[in-house]
Design an enzyme around this catalytic site. Structure first.
Site, mmCIF file in Angstrom:
data_model
loop_
_atom_site.group_PDB
_atom_site.id
_atom_site.type_symbol
_atom_site.label_atom_id
_atom_site.label_comp_id
_atom_site.label_asym_id
_atom_site.label_seq_id
_atom_site.Cartn_x
_atom_site.Cartn_y
_atom_site.Cartn_z
ATOM 1 N N ARG A 63 -37.886 -21.853 58.037
ATOM 2 C CA ARG A 63 -38.049 -21.283 59.371
ATOM 3 C C ARG A 63 -38.718 -22.284 60.307
ATOM 4 O O ARG A 63 -39.134 -23.361 59.889
ATOM 5 C CB ARG A 63 -38.871 -19.993 59.251
ATOM 6 C CG ARG A 63 -38.063 -18.817 58.677
ATOM 7 C CD ARG A 63 -37.243 -18.145 59.770
ATOM 8 N NE ARG A 63 -38.156 -17.747 60.824
ATOM 9 C CZ ARG A 63 -38.854 -16.614 60.839
ATOM 10 N NH1 ARG A 63 -38.678 -15.734 59.892
ATOM 11 N NH2 ARG A 63 -39.697 -16.359 61.819
ATOM 12 N N ASP A 84 -33.648 -13.199 61.576
ATOM 13 C CA ASP A 84 -33.987 -14.592 61.901
ATOM 14 C C ASP A 84 -32.868 -15.602 61.733
ATOM 15 O O ASP A 84 -33.078 -16.773 62.038
ATOM 16 C CB ASP A 84 -35.214 -15.041 61.106
ATOM 17 C CG ASP A 84 -34.949 -15.080 59.603
ATOM 18 O OD1 ASP A 84 -33.834 -14.741 59.170
ATOM 19 O OD2 ASP A 84 -35.873 -15.445 58.859
ATOM 20 N N PRO A 125 -29.677 -7.918 54.299
ATOM 21 C CA PRO A 125 -29.918 -9.095 55.130
ATOM 22 C C PRO A 125 -29.557 -10.395 54.410
ATOM 23 O O PRO A 125 -29.766 -11.471 54.952
ATOM 24 C CB PRO A 125 -31.427 -9.021 55.365
ATOM 25 C CG PRO A 125 -31.951 -8.432 54.098
ATOM 26 C CD PRO A 125 -30.880 -7.492 53.585
ATOM 27 N N TYR A 128 -37.127 -13.743 50.573
ATOM 28 C CA TYR A 128 -36.601 -12.417 50.273
ATOM 29 C C TYR A 128 -36.699 -12.259 48.759
ATOM 30 O O TYR A 128 -36.177 -13.113 48.025
ATOM 31 C CB TYR A 128 -35.123 -12.295 50.658
ATOM 32 C CG TYR A 128 -34.861 -12.108 52.129
ATOM 33 C CD1 TYR A 128 -34.936 -10.851 52.709
ATOM 34 C CD2 TYR A 128 -34.521 -13.182 52.925
ATOM 35 C CE1 TYR A 128 -34.671 -10.675 54.061
ATOM 36 C CE2 TYR A 128 -34.267 -13.028 54.278
ATOM 37 C CZ TYR A 128 -34.346 -11.762 54.835
ATOM 38 O OH TYR A 128 -34.089 -11.599 56.164
#
Lengths: 609, 609
Positions: free
Chosen positions: B242, B52, B330, B250
């Site tokens: 987001r 993302d 990530p 996370y």
């Protein structure tokens, strides 16, 4: 009250004429949930030519409907003007170059050109997302207004009866439509609606004849991509850069041209031709060379009229807008702008009355705000056209128009020409009692855009992006620096005051104030000194409702708004922005009652459930 | 030579895997006129979750394909990072807030998040305009490469034979496709293509287990809309804002969790759940409160591997890209960026070879440029992951990671993390012989964006907007101040030199140099001091080809580029930008021969007609 789905022959608003004025109205109303029909006599929309200039304020307005970015992508912006006058050696030479428009507070301090059909397509595509389309070719053949006083006074009644004729039907099918309101935005000097309503016009035809061509030029003229005014001894020419490599020439044609039929006084287009217009342009532009590449995209010849309708409405149930109200010369590119701004002004007022949120009297402010503007426009056009048409000053013609006079006129009228300086006079919806508490934010003018940052994430945001044309009043609470104890205390007190049942939020909020009002809290606190969660919950229905008057993380934008608005960081202020983006009222924190009164003067309380 | 329309079982390029890497390649090649087939094993595209994060350089690249504006409209940008560490009183407290990424020369100095499906849709919609679509569900079941040397050396041959199986056909229909080239951009650690080609990987699985949830939070945490790193004594959490009100957590999970199957060493998702991840988050975030509103949009749990493929191609006819080449954690959000940048690097090279414009040897620079980057990425990830996973420094744990160490790592790696500082080493397509003539414009790095104005109309323009990914080399002629007689004289001489048949423009211009090269003239002259028509015709094929290093009409942007690029206003310089936006070579005006040689090292002359 909710808007009831109406059968197709009963609509909230019928709009006659799908040019820029009619489409601005239709798009705004459709997105406000109003049932609309819009008809146009043309078989297909305009695809080239016609009006083409969009001014800074109109770009702001289009962007408030989410249409400004596409306009800029598809159109051409121009930032610079160039002025040419006779050269002592014959021909022309450049006198000066300046900003195309002087509009220092504009979000978009430039002009954009795009053919009228491209502007109209913005609205049509936006309406298509709500399944509303222009019906064409359709003309109105009769219009009647009920004389029942109760009908005329009730926003739920359908006092307007219009007969529509479908020109593409073999039998010329007619249908009768009953509308709560109607808007006549049909073409210019020949508006059917205006004539059917017996609305008179004031003003006259002039003797000024102009030719217009849209071409791609092959030229050595260095200012071909600038807005250029050429006063030569061979005549007057205005060059406008257009989308792609297109340009438009406006050329003043000699008054003894055979383009005009002496008997009718009208232009005889069979005698005119784009080549003859280009011939005139070539003479005026000497010693520069200009010829066209490929076809002429569009051209016309016309005689300028300067007229204003005597009234803009009949009993506040049928309105006229755009060219139906005002015609004038195209030389300051005002026409399409004035037209769209008319109906941008009207749409929210109609929407509020139709929803039962405001009294019928609100509609009177359409004429009071827009008729005065139209008169100012014609007065400006008379002076401006004369300067345009008069011979330039030279050694042989000391009485001619000097460059300084010409430029002085442009500069002095920049607020008017850019649309940025247009000010609506005090009325029920413009209350400047407390002007002093936001001394540089003029009540009655459009809210000045500035860059802020969101307190929650320091993302930059232009104020205009949080003032969309969504039919809500925006309540901007300038809280000062909330890290100062007195400021925070005062903010809490304001929240308590605005939370009572006397507050406009609850009296006129129709049961859930966010339907009618959007509230933002704008702090003078620095980004590193506060969190958005520091603001009392009453003032932040969402994290995005807290803005800071501070720079972004990179210092590329933001800060300085309190000073620019003339709002004290110690005292703060409440600024109410109308749904059309104009400042309606400002007040200090301890005068919320005056805001309550402002809304009480035209808003209605929701009926008991 | 023109690209011949190929039957569907003969294509220029077959792409296996329609994730970000595959789609970047497909979109770039399709718009370059290359025939492409792209297949994916998934029945439907990803619609939520997965990767993302988009970095500043990737935003620039997407915008070079016309996709960056939509990305920014649909995604969320974030500008600020916040760091939390254990509070002496228990729980956590904020240590500092900084820029989310330090990238002062970036056109977009921030990060954008958008779920992977939203990124993929940008490419798919762009390809749909050329009637190219992803075929799914389709897997490759065999891949063979011809061992004929003449086939392998000829860009016109079809040496790659791939069997595709259509999973949605009842009989499991298979077809054989012959391709000039193939790209394996299929998923990550389990890339079918990489295994089928027997390409080994270097590196290991780690013991680091992470949980991921995408939720809309209800929280009093003040940094919920910032990129937040929380090192608490309860574990480590990273918060990513987001689109809309969504956020992603996370969370590092304890290594003794029962989420991992001890026998297989793989995550057992039947034992994991988003509620257990949220429980861990709630503990880490104490004393702040965080619960989710509504459903979990997406979640997963995984063990991080850190691996790089040993080679990125087989005989320069089959390439692997993206996760098939490199897997890692990530936590710096590099994955999707690295993947798209891989194929952005490859696409123009393939296109040049397929067109017969460049020799096959150009393709070797794909691996040489991208493999080194991938190794750097894994090395970075190892250091970064360790800092992430280690316990924070505290009075009880003086050996832990200090905030200063953590922040120092972020700051020192900012060029790498933002993508802005990625530099390709000298090669046939990166020649830094004359680096000194543009001392601050690093050959091998991406061309630095700056604001200029068009000489013809003073409209502001970002240099990147005239460097689109249109498969052309951009020849930027920094002419200095052309009002200085010596500069103008030198510019005329350059035009004469570049106009000869020895010049790269003519030798490698394929008959009409504007197919391959776009030339712009950038003057240091002030806007009021020159006209675009002053530039010799050779350097202005169109009015838009002359730029000025000057401010716009309002002083809002522009100016200072010569200094920023380290180019002398007296001497000027020629800057060649590769089709992917990286500086390929720079040279002084009197060293055009070195530019000729640069192109001669990999370009081919058009065959005689």
């Amino acid at each position: 009250m909710p808007l009831s789905p109406a059968p197709v022959n009963k609509v909230d608003v019928l709009i006659i004429g799908a040019g820029p004025a009619g489409l601005m109205a239709a798009n705004a109303l459709v997105h406000a949930g109003v049932t609309v029909r819009i008809v146009d006599k043309k078989v297909v929309p305009v695809t080239v030519g016609h009006a083409d200039g969009i001014h800074p304020r109109t770009i702001e307005i289009l962007q408030s409907y989410g249409l400004g970015e596409r306009l800029q992508r598809e159109g051409t912006r121009f930032d610079r003007a160039a002025f040419y006058n006779p050269s002592p050696n014959g021909g022309i030479k450049r006198t000066q170059r300046t900003e195309a428009i002087f509009a220092p507070t504009a979000r978009y301090p430039f002009l954009v050109t795009r053919h009228q059909g491209g502007i109209e397509a913005l609205f049509r595509d936006s309406m298509a997302s709500k399944d509303v389309f222009v019906q064409r070719p359709v003309v109105a053949t009769s219009i009647e207004l009920s004389d029942s006083r109760s009908d005329l006074e009730s926003p739920d009644a359908y006092p307007v009866k219009i007969t529509l004729k479908h020109l593409d039907s073999e039998d010329g099918d007619e249908e009768v439509v009953h509308a709560k309101f109607a808007i006549g935005s049909d073409a210019g000097a020949h508006s059917w609606t205006r004539k059917a309503l017996n609305i008179g016009v004031e003003g006259d035809q002039t003797t000024s004849i102009w030719g217009v061509v849209d071409i791609v030029p092959d030229t050595d003229f260095p200012d071909i991509r600038n807005w250029t005014f050429i006063h030569s001894n061979q005549g007057t020419l205005m060059n406008i850069p257009r989308e792609g490599d297109l340009i438009r020439f406006y050329i003043q044609l000699s008054s003894d041209t055979d383009f005009v039929n002496r008997e009718t006084g009208r232009v005889d287009l069979t005698k005119a031709s784009p080549d003859r217009i280009m011939e005139a342009a070539a003479k005026i532009m000497q010693p520069y060379r200009v010829v066209r590449v490929g076809n002429v995209e569009w051209w016309t010849v016309y005689i300028i009229g300067q007229r204003v309708a005597q009234t803009f409405s009949v009993k506040d149930r049928v309105f006229i807008a755009g060219d139906a109200c005002h015609t004038h010369s195209p030389k300051a590119g005002q026409g399409m702008n004035a037209s769209m701004c008319d109906t941008h002004n009207l749409a929210w007022k109609l929407s509020y009355v139709l929803r039962g949120w405001a009294s019928m009297s609100l509609l009177k402010t359409y004429e009071s705000e827009r008729l005065k503007y139209a008169q100012d426009l014609i007065n400006f056009d008379k002076k401006w056209s004369k300067m345009f048409s008069d011979k330039p000053q030279s050694e042989d013609n000391l009485e001619g128009v000097s460059h300084e006079e010409f430029l002085g006129m442009l500069a002095s009228q920049s607020g008017f020409l850019s649309g940025i300086g247009i000010r609506y006079e005090p009325s029920t919806v413009v209350n400047n009692k407390h002007q002093a508490c936001a001394s540089k934010l003029i009540v009655g003018e459009r809210m000045t855009p500035r860059d802020f940052v969101y307190a929650a994430n320091v993302n930059p945001v232009n104020l205009h992006d949080v003032l969309p044309s969504d039919m809500r009043f925006k309540i901007l609470v300038f809280a000062g620096d909330i890290k100062v104890e007195a400021s925070m205390k005062r903010l809490h007190a304001l929240g308590e005051n605005m939370g009572t049942s006397n507050s406009f939020l609850w009296r006129f909020g129709q049961g859930a104030y966010e339907k009618v009002f959007d509230m933002l809290c704008i702090c003078a606190t620095k980004k590193d000194d506060m969190d958005f969660t520091d603001v009392p919950k009453f003032f932040r229905s969402h994290w995005s409702k807290v803005l800071l008057d501070d720079t972004d993380m990179y210092g590329r934008s933001g800060g300085g708004a309190y000073e620019a608005y003339g709002i004290s960081r110690e005292e703060g202020a409440i600024v109410v922005v109308r749904p059309d983006g104009y400042v309606g009222v400002v007040a200090p924190f301890d005068h919320v009652d005056d805001i309550n009164q402002y809304f009480a003067s035209f808003m209605l309380e929701a009926p008991e459930a």
